[in-house]
Scaffold this motif. Structure first.
Motif, PDB file in Angstrom:
ATOM      1  N   ILE A 138       0.918  -1.267   0.048  1.00 56.42           N
ATOM      2  CA  ILE A 138      -0.164  -0.120   0.051  1.00 56.42           C
ATOM      3  C   ILE A 138       0.898   1.147  -0.101  1.00 56.42           C
ATOM      4  N   GLN A 141       2.657   2.283  -3.350  1.00 61.78           N
ATOM      5  CA  GLN A 141       1.720   2.897  -4.174  1.00 61.78           C
ATOM      6  C   GLN A 141       1.415   4.409  -3.658  1.00 61.78           C
ATOM      7  N   GLU A 142       1.528   4.618  -2.321  1.00 58.90           N
ATOM      8  CA  GLU A 142       1.702   5.862  -1.947  1.00 58.90           C
ATOM      9  C   GLU A 142       2.742   6.699  -2.395  1.00 58.90           C
ATOM     10  N   LYS A 144       4.682   5.962  -4.909  1.00 63.32           N
ATOM     11  CA  LYS A 144       4.506   6.039  -6.485  1.00 63.32           C
ATOM     12  C   LYS A 144       3.785   7.336  -6.773  1.00 63.32           C
ATOM     13  N   MET A 145       2.679   7.500  -5.879  1.00 63.59           N
ATOM     14  CA  MET A 145       1.677   8.447  -6.216  1.00 63.59           C
ATOM     15  C   MET A 145       2.377   9.798  -6.361  1.00 63.59           C
TER      16      MET A 145
ATOM     17  N   GLN B 257       3.208   5.391 -11.706  1.00 60.52           N
ATOM     18  CA  GLN B 257       2.133   4.504 -11.327  1.00 60.52           C
ATOM     19  C   GLN B 257       0.895   4.649 -12.378  1.00 60.52           C
ATOM     20  N   ALA B 304      -3.319  -0.737  -3.878  1.00 62.09           N
ATOM     21  CA  ALA B 304      -3.537   0.725  -3.974  1.00 62.09           C
ATOM     22  C   ALA B 304      -3.369   1.232  -2.837  1.00 62.09           C
ATOM     23  N   TYR B 305      -2.893   2.497  -2.772  1.00 62.17           N
ATOM     24  CA  TYR B 305      -2.932   3.498  -1.731  1.00 62.17           C
ATOM     25  C   TYR B 305      -4.373   4.359  -1.766  1.00 62.17           C
TER      26      TYR B 305
END
Lengths: 427, 436
Positions: A138, A141-142, A144-145, B257, B304-305
């Protein structure tokens, strides 16, 4: 319980410090529906090297661990805390900054129940190897955002220009690599060091009875046992006033280049009223020199170097501080030149009283607008308190600022050796 | 519970909405000018508020306007343009400190309304058209704003999804217009569009803060003395397109992403009977961290975040969004669709319904704690044509039942799957085709 009255603002704050060290502040708001609470520890991304309480030895933890811990606190042995709040009709959230981790609650009913849940979940760490592993995906992904956000990347780019070794230059969430090293033992070590009530502050704002809320928190805390409060020893590397690099260029997928001019704070140790006056002066100065009614902005806009206002901000917490002025421009060199000229010109001439007063009024206006929001008050009050300041002193301090105060800060902050520039160009 | 009351009245055709309250430290003003979306006029209209905000007869440039605002105790004036349902909305916002914080004897509110009127009605003109150097400046500035959209990948993905979903309709373009339209616009053509806007636009003025209502009403009556169009806008959207096969669109960009978006047509807008049921459905499906999307995409699978969904109240549109690893495209689409099917089958509990309703009521109540929230509540009442009384609104949410939710969800129709993928060439197109 003692009360502080801010007559001009029409607010009263109630305060109590419990025996276990927890500080509680309550701001009653009549006529409001929402109760907003924050439970904050003075612990953020920069606190990556410290003395372990029991072993008395120095430990260095992986980058991004404060933020990782914030994520993991939402999981208890019984499951996800989000659901407990949802069942009680409330919303919970959290954020991690350089020097704070805050857990927030927003509710319009079941207030006592929700406040109790907030107190309990933050004081009930539960980490297992399995849940720690699961969180890595998780947070990856944060990260990478944020990697897809050019302004965020640029912010850490310019901090790396300023700082040689202070951890403020490290991304708050860490890197994919660093978070993959985090273990449940690391999390417990950080939790046990920094989540003692003595290092925390509980703030409640909303249509509440202060007596009743303080009693609820006191009773809750008296049912739990905590170790004796110990002083926390954080270890920071030496960092002088000089910047690490005078300039750098980053390649990111942007349509228009971005340019940033940063000034590293040469004396980041100020606290209390001294810091309040200093940072408010700097905010006024930045607006005066680079705001959308400034000559510098007019020159950039009319010259066709810039199509929207410059952004600027000043950050100062104990041990680090910086200001950054930025904009999107096809002519980054011109922006840097005009910033330089502006600083030079302001230093040479004296600031006119009416100019200073006009911007001070503007800052008062935006402060009043900001404190319409209970969330803003809760988050900022805590930040001010952790730096020995009082949020509600912003108004009188701004009112008493003079052009002489501004000139003094101008010469202290904007120096050639503390300046660095960053240009972001398209790939 | 102290009651916050919004009172509406009409003055020279302009709709005035006042909320007099001591809750805030400032007075907030918002003027909305609403016109039906028109593809060929979108870009010119997007320029208008910025041109108006750059020079008036009495304050001929931006610096003079800013200085005037500075004198008015740091009053702020900002302009913006939005798209909502089948309408484009041009808006101006002002905020001033409440009287008790001022060291001047008179109220700032009249000065603010005067300035707002000046900006909207007395622009700097040359030979009967807008000032051309201001126009050129604002054209450049708009071009810049449109191109910076590429730098914000989630926003870009959102714009692309809408473009694909509403191809051939006026709704397809962002409210701020299109880059290719800018070059052909000039001071004369934009001024024509402006005159048309004043004539045909529907004006709503909102003021929230501490003031005397009757005084303000007569101020508005005197200051906004022009005759305004007062034909109320009845239908906010004519969207009734029936289901086609799901469109799958993929773009490639230099991103770290993947941005995955699913666009659904809900066939219920704020004017429909089942609107509250659709909102409760979305609360269970994807709006909150306790919703199905968050639990299944993020908490269970760590894919996912962010993974959530939101409704556009005036268009009958629902968008699901998630930021994922490029390789997890298929798996994520599958899980999102499983949640959709679960909703359609009624695979959720009564307590999830109760929870969703409680959270929506909570959001409604807290809207009354901010000036913008109060304006928003009153805009929704205007759009829905229903009462803005708080108790009525709570009742409308409370009476939604599980079967109402199931019925509303079964109207949802997946229209387009959009994926912003990384740049390098990988042969996965064949995989994408399979997803339906």
């Amino acid at each position: 319980m003692n009360a502080v009255i801010y007559k001009k603002l029409g607010e009263t704050i109630y305060h109590e410090k419990l025996v276990n060290g927890l500080e509680i502040f309550i701001l009653p708001k009549k006529g409001f529906h929402k109760t907003f609470a924050t439970f904050t520890t003075k612990y953020g991304s920069i606190d990556n090297k410290f003395l372990l309480p029991e072993k008395k030895c120095i430990t260095q933890v992986p980058d991004g661990i404060a933020h990782f811990l914030e994520h993991k606190m939402f999981e208890s042995e019984k499951g996800d805390v989000y659901h407990t709040f949802a069942k009680q009709g409330a919303f919970a959230n959290a954020f991690t900054s350089f020097s704070r981790t805050a857990y927030t609650l927003s509710a319009t009913f079941n207030i006592n129940e929700n406040l109790t849940t907030l107190l309990n979940f933050v004081q009930d760490p539960y980490f297992s190897d399995e849940t720690v592993e699961k969180e890595k995906g998780i947070i990856e992904q944060e990260i990478k955002m944020y990697d897809d956000n050019p302004d965020w990347r640029a912010r850490f780019g310019i901090l790396a220009n300023m700082y040689k070794s202070h951890p403020v230059k490290i991304d708050i969430a860490g890197t994919v690599n660093s978070i993959n090293q985090i273990t449940k033992e690391d999390l417990y070590a950080c939790y046990n060091t920094f989540y003692h009530p003595n290092n925390m502050l509980f703030f409640v704002v909303g249509p509440v009875e202060p007596e009743e809320i303080i009693k609820l928190i006191r009773n809750n805390q008296e049912q739990k046992t905590f170790s004796k409060p110990e002083e926390i020893h954080r270890i920071f590397p030496d960092e002088d006033a000089k910047v690490n690099r005078r300039s750098s260029v980053m390649n990111l997928p942007v349509q228009t280049p971005k340019v940033f001019v940063g000034y590293k704070e040469s004396n980041p140790g100020r606290q209390g009223q001294e810091l309040l006056k200093y940072e408010l002066s700097l905010n006024v100065l930045l607006e005066l020199m680079f705001g959308n009614s400034s000559e510098a902005y007019e020159k950039m806009y009319n010259g066709g170097y810039l199509d929207k206002p410059l952004t600027f901000d000043y950050t100062n917490e104990k041990g680090f501080g910086f200001s950054v002025i930025g904009g999107d421009s096809r002519e980054p060199e011109e922006i840097i030149n005009i910033v330089d000229e502006t600083v030079f010109k302001f230093k040479k001439e004296s600031i006119k009283k009416e100019d200073a007063q006009r911007i001070i009024k503007k800052e008062i206006g935006s402060f009043l607008s900001a404190i319409n929001s209970p969330q803003f008050i809760a988050n900022q009050f805590t930040r001010y308190r952790f730096n020995d300041m009082d949020l509600f002193d912003v108004l009188p301090t701004l009112e008493n600022l003079t052009e002489k105060d501004l000139e003094q800060v101008l010469h202290l902050h904007f120096s050639e050796e503390s300046k660095t520039t960053l240009t972001v160009i398209g790939k | 519970m102290e009651d916050v009351h919004i009172s509406s009245s009409e003055h020279n055709g302009l709709q005035l909405h006042l909320c007099s309250t001591n809750k805030f430290k400032t007075i907030s003003i918002m003027l909305m000018i609403k016109v039906p979306l028109q593809e060929d006029l979108t870009t010119a209209r997007a320029l208008i508020p910025h041109i108006l905000n750059s020079g008036t007869i009495n304050y001929p440039n931006r610096k003079l306007i800013k200085e005037k605002l500075g004198e008015m105790y740091g009053a702020t004036l900002s302009a913006d343009v939005q798209k909502k349902g089948d309408h484009q909305i041009i808006m101006f916002r002002m905020e001033i400190p409440a009287d008790q914080f001022l060291s001047i004897p008179h109220s700032l509110l009249k000065l603010s309304l005067d300035l707002l009127h000046e900006v909207v009605y007395n622009p700097l003109l040359e030979n009967g058209k807008f000032n051309s150097s201001i126009v050129e400046q604002e054209k450049r500035s708009l071009k810049q704003r449109l191109s910076s959209m590429y730098d914000e990948k989630i926003l870009y993905a959102n714009v692309r999804l809408i473009e694909e979903m509403f191809k051939g309709e006026a709704y397809q373009f962002p409210a701020s217009g299109r880059e290719e339209d800018i070059v052909s616009l000039d001071a004369l053509s934009i001024h024509q569009v402006y005159k048309n806007l004043l004539e045909n636009g529907f004006f709503d003025l909102f003021i929230v803060g501490a003031f005397n209502e009757n005084e303000v009403k007569s101020m508005v009556q005197d200051i906004f003395s022009e005759q305004h169009n007062n034909n109320p806008i009845k239908e906010i959207s004519s969207e009734r397109k029936v289901g086609n096969p799901v469109k799958v669109i993929q773009d490639r960009m230099d991103v770290n992403q993947g941005k995955l978006l699913l666009g659904y047509r809900t066939f219920s807008t704020i004017q429909d009977e089942d609107y509250e049921a659709a909102r409760v459905a979305n609360a269970i499906f994807g709006r909150f961290p306790s919703s199905k999307l968050f639990i299944n995409v993020r908490e269970k699978e760590s894919l996912a975040y962010f993974a959530h969904s939101q409704i556009e109240s005036n268009k009958g549109l629902l968008i699901v969004m998630a930021g994922i690893d490029f390789d997890n495209y298929e798996r994520t689409v599958e899980i999102i669709r499983e949640q959709e099917y679960a909703m359609k089958k009624g695979d959720f509990t009564e307590s999830e319904v109760a929870q969703g309703k409680a959270m929506l009521i909570s959001l409604l109540l807290e809207a009354y704690d901010t000036p913008l929230g109060i304006m928003e509540v009153s805009i929704q009442a205007i759009d829905s044509g229903l009462s803005n009384n708080l108790n009525d609104e709570i009742k409308r949410i409370s009476r939604v039942s599980k079967s109402d939710v199931v019925r509303a969800v079964n109207k949802w129709n997946l229209d387009t799957i959009y994926f912003l993928n990384r740049e390098e060439y990988i042969n996965e197109c064949s995989n994408l085709q399979k997803v339906r």
